[in-house]
Design a protein around this motif. Structure first.
Motif: not given
Length: 396
Positions: A312-327, A351-362
């Motif tokens: 579908d060539e969609a570009d889903y907005p992706i965020v993390t539950v971990n909201q640390d500002t340093q990326c 910086k993510l750890n095993n088990g951390d959650l990745i969320v995609a909208r749309m």
């Protein structure tokens, strides 16, 4: 579990709200990951927005992007009609109590079993775009009404559906003439300008072309056409903002106003109704540093809910539950053993750890519908929110 309606359609990769985070973590705790959270309140909001933007158009929801029973029930309660293309979709709407007179069958190419299955259900309006297809209805000529689909190419669309389906205006007239000789009733015309169409002018041009065909039909002494189906393709925002739907539809309404008042207008929205209604949740399975980048391996990927990245060539907005500002520059990969199973490259993540959650909208359109169990990784479970208006619920 109770929850309030959430704005899953929040534009771009904006941070999760506290309410969203709470819902996501509670859902994963109860059901595990990966998950798709389907908010029926957003489905209602999207349907109502398009109905306001196209006030004189009957909306037939196209099941293809998200053929889910909760979506069907939600839209049926809103008074929506439905666009069917397969016997499986016929079975779905029938199982949810959709009256057959609120459906049309729009696949231009059908087997005889597809026609008979739809007729047995009670759907009597079908689409053709060639003479071979017209001949299939000779046996059923006393039971059906047909729409002739025209082709209007659109290289700007995500999916130029007129490349695969539709006929020229000249062929449409030939089909209608032949149908008259065969005693098959032609109800009207249809078109689809393509998925994620960025310009309403594509609809305007197609409407005016169909108007000319309707006028030619009358001049030839053939029965006047009573219906125009303007298809779907209404755009939604993924990684960039698009024109608000009421502004997008204004020139479409102006073009429709030029049609005879006797012409009934239909549309087949799919993506617009459901894309913003689903949020995906995946968890980090593992990680590795490769060529200076951190790779995070998720329990969902290209062969699962992110299948739209391929189809579908969609570009889903992706965020993390971990909201640390340093990326840091990172890569998100899916779980399978296939090297193409990469969800995002050069994405900035904390910086993510095993088990951390990745969320995609749309994630409502062409995600779960095209997901697979490849490599025997089970596809994400869909959890329904707010199916009953004013009753806040979360159900499996």
């Amino acid at each position: 579990m109770a929850n309030s309606a959430l704005d899953f359609s929040a534009f771009s990769s904006s941070a999760l709200s506290a309410e969203e985070t709470q819902l996501i973590e509670a859902s994963v705790a109860q059901f595990g990951a990966p998950l798709l959270l389907l908010d029926c309140e957003v489905v209602r909001q999207q349907y109502r927005a398009l109905a306001r933007a196209l006030p004189n158009v009957t909306l037939h929801f196209a099941l293809k992007p998200l053929p889910h029973a909760s979506v069907v029930r939600t839209l049926l309660a809103e008074g929506a009609s439905f666009d069917l293309a397969t016997s499986g979709e016929v079975e779905l709407v029938a199982s949810q109590g959709v009256p057959a007179d609120k459906t049309i069958h729009t696949h231009p190419i059908k087997r005889d079993s597809d026609i008979s299955d739809a007729l047995n259900y009670g759907c009597t309006v079908f689409v053709v775009d060639n003479l071979n297809e017209l001949d299939k209805f000779i046996t059923y000529k006393d039971q059906v009404e047909l729409l002739v689909r025209l082709s209007f190419r659109n290289a700007e669309a995500f999916a130029d559906l007129s490349k695969k389906f539709g006929c020229t205006t000249e062929m449409a007239i030939e089909i209608i003439t032949q149908a008259q000789q065969l005693g098959i009733r032609i109800k009207g015309l249809s078109f689809h300008v393509g998925s994620q169409t960025s310009s309403p002018q594509k609809y305007v041009d197609a409407i005016l072309a169909c108007k000319q065909v309707m006028e030619t039909i009358v001049q030839l002494g053939l029965p006047a056409l009573s219906t125009l189906d303007i298809g779907g393709g209404f755009p939604v925002s993924y990684a960039k903002q698009i024109t608000p739907i009421e502004i997008f539809c204004a020139p479409i309404n102006e073009a429709l106003a030029s049609l005879p008042q006797t012409v009934q207008v239909l549309a087949e929205p799919g993506r617009f109704i459901v894309a913003p209604a689903v949020m995906s949740v995946a968890s980090v399975m593992g990680q590795a540093i490769r060529e200076g980048k951190m790779w995070y391996y998720l329990d969902d990927g290209i062969y699962g809910s992110f299948s739209g990245l391929m189809f579908d060539e969609a570009d889903y907005p992706i965020v993390t539950v971990n909201q640390d500002t340093q990326c840091f520059p990172s890569v998100l990969a899916g779980p399978t053993c296939d090297s193409i199973d990469v969800v995002a490259e050069s994405i900035m993540l904390p910086k993510l750890n095993n088990g951390d959650l990745i969320v995609a909208r749309m994630m409502g359109a062409y995600t779960s519908a095209t997901a697979t169990d490849f490599n025997f990784f089970k596809r994400a479970q869909t959890i329904t929110l707010n199916e009953h208006e004013n009753i806040q619920t979360l159900v499996c």
